[in-house]
Write a protein that holds these residues in place. Structure first.
Motif, mmCIF file in Angstrom:
data_model
loop_
_atom_site.group_PDB
_atom_site.id
_atom_site.type_symbol
_atom_site.label_atom_id
_atom_site.label_comp_id
_atom_site.label_asym_id
_atom_site.label_seq_id
_atom_site.Cartn_x
_atom_site.Cartn_y
_atom_site.Cartn_z
ATOM 1 N N MET A 25 5.194 -6.096 -18.023
ATOM 2 C CA MET A 25 5.725 -4.814 -17.535
ATOM 3 C C MET A 25 5.613 -3.703 -18.572
ATOM 4 S SD MET A 25 6.913 -4.974 -14.419
ATOM 5 C CE MET A 25 8.173 -3.719 -14.262
ATOM 6 N N TRP A 88 9.588 5.296 -14.707
ATOM 7 C CA TRP A 88 9.861 4.340 -13.628
ATOM 8 C C TRP A 88 9.251 2.990 -13.960
ATOM 9 C CZ3 TRP A 88 7.571 9.228 -12.755
ATOM 10 C CH2 TRP A 88 6.199 9.261 -12.974
ATOM 11 N N VAL A 90 8.615 -0.823 -11.674
ATOM 12 C CA VAL A 90 8.813 -1.576 -10.427
ATOM 13 C C VAL A 90 8.409 -3.026 -10.669
ATOM 14 C CG1 VAL A 90 7.953 -1.843 -8.063
ATOM 15 C CG2 VAL A 90 8.590 0.427 -8.911
ATOM 16 N N GLN A 95 5.451 -4.348 -6.274
ATOM 17 C CA GLN A 95 4.418 -3.355 -6.595
ATOM 18 C C GLN A 95 3.396 -3.215 -5.463
ATOM 19 O OE1 GLN A 95 2.705 -4.333 -10.443
ATOM 20 N NE2 GLN A 95 4.652 -4.042 -11.498
ATOM 21 N N GLY A 96 2.739 -2.044 -5.444
ATOM 22 C CA GLY A 96 1.665 -1.807 -4.482
ATOM 23 C C GLY A 96 2.145 -1.500 -3.073
ATOM 24 N N GLY A 98 4.299 1.362 -2.463
ATOM 25 C CA GLY A 98 4.821 2.724 -2.418
ATOM 26 C C GLY A 98 6.229 2.877 -2.981
ATOM 27 N N ALA A 100 7.474 2.853 -6.175
ATOM 28 C CA ALA A 100 7.647 3.786 -7.302
ATOM 29 C C ALA A 100 7.501 5.230 -6.832
ATOM 30 C CB ALA A 100 6.644 3.473 -8.412
ATOM 31 N N THR A 101 6.553 5.464 -5.928
ATOM 32 C CA THR A 101 6.351 6.831 -5.430
ATOM 33 C C THR A 101 7.602 7.315 -4.699
ATOM 34 O OG1 THR A 101 4.007 6.341 -5.168
ATOM 35 C CG2 THR A 101 4.814 8.304 -4.062
ATOM 36 N N ASN A 128 -2.859 4.009 -17.517
ATOM 37 C CA ASN A 128 -1.906 3.526 -16.512
ATOM 38 C C ASN A 128 -2.214 4.202 -15.171
ATOM 39 O OD1 ASN A 128 0.308 2.748 -15.001
ATOM 40 N ND2 ASN A 128 1.775 3.051 -16.667
ATOM 41 N N SER A 131 0.648 4.862 -12.491
ATOM 42 C CA SER A 131 1.613 5.914 -12.833
ATOM 43 C C SER A 131 0.986 7.300 -12.793
ATOM 44 C CB SER A 131 2.210 5.666 -14.216
ATOM 45 O OG SER A 131 3.216 4.695 -14.104
ATOM 46 N N ARG A 137 0.229 12.382 -6.791
ATOM 47 C CA ARG A 137 0.707 12.349 -5.403
ATOM 48 C C ARG A 137 1.972 13.210 -5.219
ATOM 49 N NH1 ARG A 137 -0.994 10.412 -0.684
ATOM 50 N NH2 ARG A 137 -2.213 8.965 -1.910
HETATM 51 C C1 LIG Z 1 3.400 1.802 -12.465
HETATM 52 C C2 LIG Z 1 4.306 1.144 -11.428
HETATM 53 C C3 LIG Z 1 5.692 1.720 -11.543
HETATM 54 C C4 LIG Z 1 3.745 1.435 -10.020
HETATM 55 O O1 LIG Z 1 4.695 0.955 -9.060
HETATM 56 P P1 LIG Z 1 4.306 0.738 -7.539
HETATM 57 O O2 LIG Z 1 5.555 0.680 -6.742
HETATM 58 O O3 LIG Z 1 3.366 -0.400 -7.438
HETATM 59 O O4 LIG Z 1 3.508 2.102 -7.202
HETATM 60 P P2 LIG Z 1 3.159 2.646 -5.750
HETATM 61 O O5 LIG Z 1 2.997 1.507 -4.787
HETATM 62 O O6 LIG Z 1 4.115 3.739 -5.407
HETATM 63 O O7 LIG Z 1 1.702 3.236 -5.994
HETATM 64 C C5 LIG Z 1 1.514 4.439 -6.662
HETATM 65 C C6 LIG Z 1 0.034 4.784 -6.693
HETATM 66 O O8 LIG Z 1 -0.628 3.947 -7.635
HETATM 67 C C7 LIG Z 1 -1.713 3.281 -7.013
HETATM 68 N N1 LIG Z 1 -1.741 1.955 -7.638
HETATM 69 C C8 LIG Z 1 -0.826 0.973 -7.539
HETATM 70 N N2 LIG Z 1 -1.169 -0.065 -8.340
HETATM 71 C C9 LIG Z 1 -2.333 0.294 -8.933
HETATM 72 C C10 LIG Z 1 -3.197 -0.333 -9.863
HETATM 73 N N3 LIG Z 1 -2.931 -1.545 -10.359
HETATM 74 N N4 LIG Z 1 -4.314 0.329 -10.245
HETATM 75 C C11 LIG Z 1 -4.588 1.565 -9.771
HETATM 76 N N5 LIG Z 1 -3.789 2.231 -8.897
HETATM 77 C C12 LIG Z 1 -2.696 1.590 -8.479
HETATM 78 C C13 LIG Z 1 -1.372 3.256 -5.546
HETATM 79 O O9 LIG Z 1 -2.529 3.153 -4.732
HETATM 80 C C14 LIG Z 1 -0.698 4.603 -5.389
HETATM 81 O O10 LIG Z 1 -1.662 5.642 -5.358
HETATM 82 P P3 LIG Z 1 -1.896 6.548 -4.064
HETATM 83 O O11 LIG Z 1 -0.581 7.213 -3.763
HETATM 84 O O12 LIG Z 1 -2.940 7.510 -4.486
HETATM 85 O O13 LIG Z 1 -2.313 5.576 -2.992
HETATM 86 C C15 LIG Z 1 4.364 -0.379 -11.639
HETATM 87 O O14 LIG Z 1 3.061 -0.889 -11.597
HETATM 88 C C16 LIG Z 1 5.027 -0.759 -12.953
HETATM 89 O O15 LIG Z 1 6.221 -0.805 -13.049
HETATM 90 N N6 LIG Z 1 4.229 -1.039 -13.991
HETATM 91 C C17 LIG Z 1 4.750 -1.416 -15.273
HETATM 92 C C18 LIG Z 1 5.636 -0.364 -15.933
HETATM 93 C C19 LIG Z 1 4.984 0.979 -16.128
HETATM 94 O O16 LIG Z 1 3.825 1.078 -16.506
HETATM 95 N N7 LIG Z 1 5.764 2.034 -15.860
HETATM 96 C C20 LIG Z 1 5.315 3.396 -15.947
HETATM 97 C C21 LIG Z 1 5.558 4.021 -17.259
HETATM 98 S S1 LIG Z 1 5.114 5.750 -17.154
#
Ligand SMILES: CC(C)(COP(=O)(O)OP(=O)(O)OC[C@H]1O[C@@H](n2cnc3c(N)ncnc32)[C@H](O)[C@@H]1OP(=O)(O)O)[C@@H](O)C(=O)NCCC(=O)NCCS
Length: 166
Positions: A25, A88, A90, A95-96, A98, A100-101, A128, A131, A137
């Motif tokens: 994470m 944020w 998740v 994940q994947g 929506g 976090a959005t 990233n 994010s 978005r």
């Molecule tokens: C980054 C993180 C919060 C995304 O959470 P999530 O709930 O999966 O995100 P969402 O489903 O809302 O997707 C957000 C966007 O990212 C895209 N996305 C999701 N996973 C992705 C990946 N692995 N690679 C590329 N894009 C990705 C989605 O398609 C979406 O884009 P869109 O609106 O253009 O379709 C999650 O992966 C996480 O917690 N990662 C580890 C911690 C971290 O990096 N936090 C951020 C610090 S700034």
């Protein structure tokens, strides 16, 4: 799936361990925090609202009540002004979808209702993709790439995204 936000509470240390304490994470966040740092952070998250410096929330799955992650905002100085920084996390099983959005959309509304600072920034690592997609978005503006000090004592290459919330 739909989610709502609940203020960070006394029982949320296990969620902190699964987010900022987890190597996968935190791969874009400089690696996992120690148990000692997590305990300290737990205290700060619990008190953040009463200090008036921001708010930290647990993201909760509407259907099951399960914790899905964390989102929040806190005051900091940036370019000579007081701003909110947001961030944020998740959990992998959510994940994947929506989450976090949607959670970040909700947190922007809460920050707006708090009445200031009027500008919010996010500083995701340049690699990233998820994010950076969230910022795009939700209408954040990309100021450019910066060297950002995180965790304290080390630097990482980040994008500087900003949004006027007031
Ligand atoms: C980054 C993180 C919060 C995304 O959470 P999530 O709930 O999966 O995100 P969402 O489903 O809302 O997707 C957000 C966007 O990212 C895209 N996305 C999701 N996973 C992705 C990946 N692995 N690679 C590329 N894009 C990705 C989605 O398609 C979406 O884009 P869109 O609106 O253009 O379709 C999650 O992966 C996480 O917690 N990662 C580890 C911690 C971290 O990096 N936090 C951020 C610090 S700034």
């Amino acid at each position: 799936m739909t989610v709502h936000l609940e203020p960070w509470g006394e029982g949320d240390l296990p969620l902190l361990r699964r987010t900022l304490g987890d190597p996968e994470m935190t791969k874009y966040l400089g690696g996992p925090e120690s148990e000692e740092k997590l305990a300290d952070r737990q205290q700060r998250f619990e008190r953040l609202t009463e200090t008036g410096d921001g708010r930290m929330f647990k993201i909760v799955d509407d259907e099951t009540g399960a914790p899905a992650g964390s989102v929040g905002y806190w005051k900091r100085e940036w370019g000579g002004e007081e701003i909110y920084e947001t961030g944020w996390l998740v959990l992998p099983e959510f994940q994947g979808r929506g989450v976090a959005t949607e959670a970040t959309r909700q947190v922007i509304s809460t920050a707006r209702a708090d009445g200031g600072p009027g500008r919010m920034h996010a500083f995701p690592g340049v690699e990233n993709a998820a994010s950076n997609a969230i910022c795009r978005r939700l209408g954040f503006n990309l100021a450019g790439e910066i060297e950002f000090e995180y965790p304290p004592g080390s630097t990482m290459r980040c994008n500087d995204w900003w949004l006027d919330i007031l």
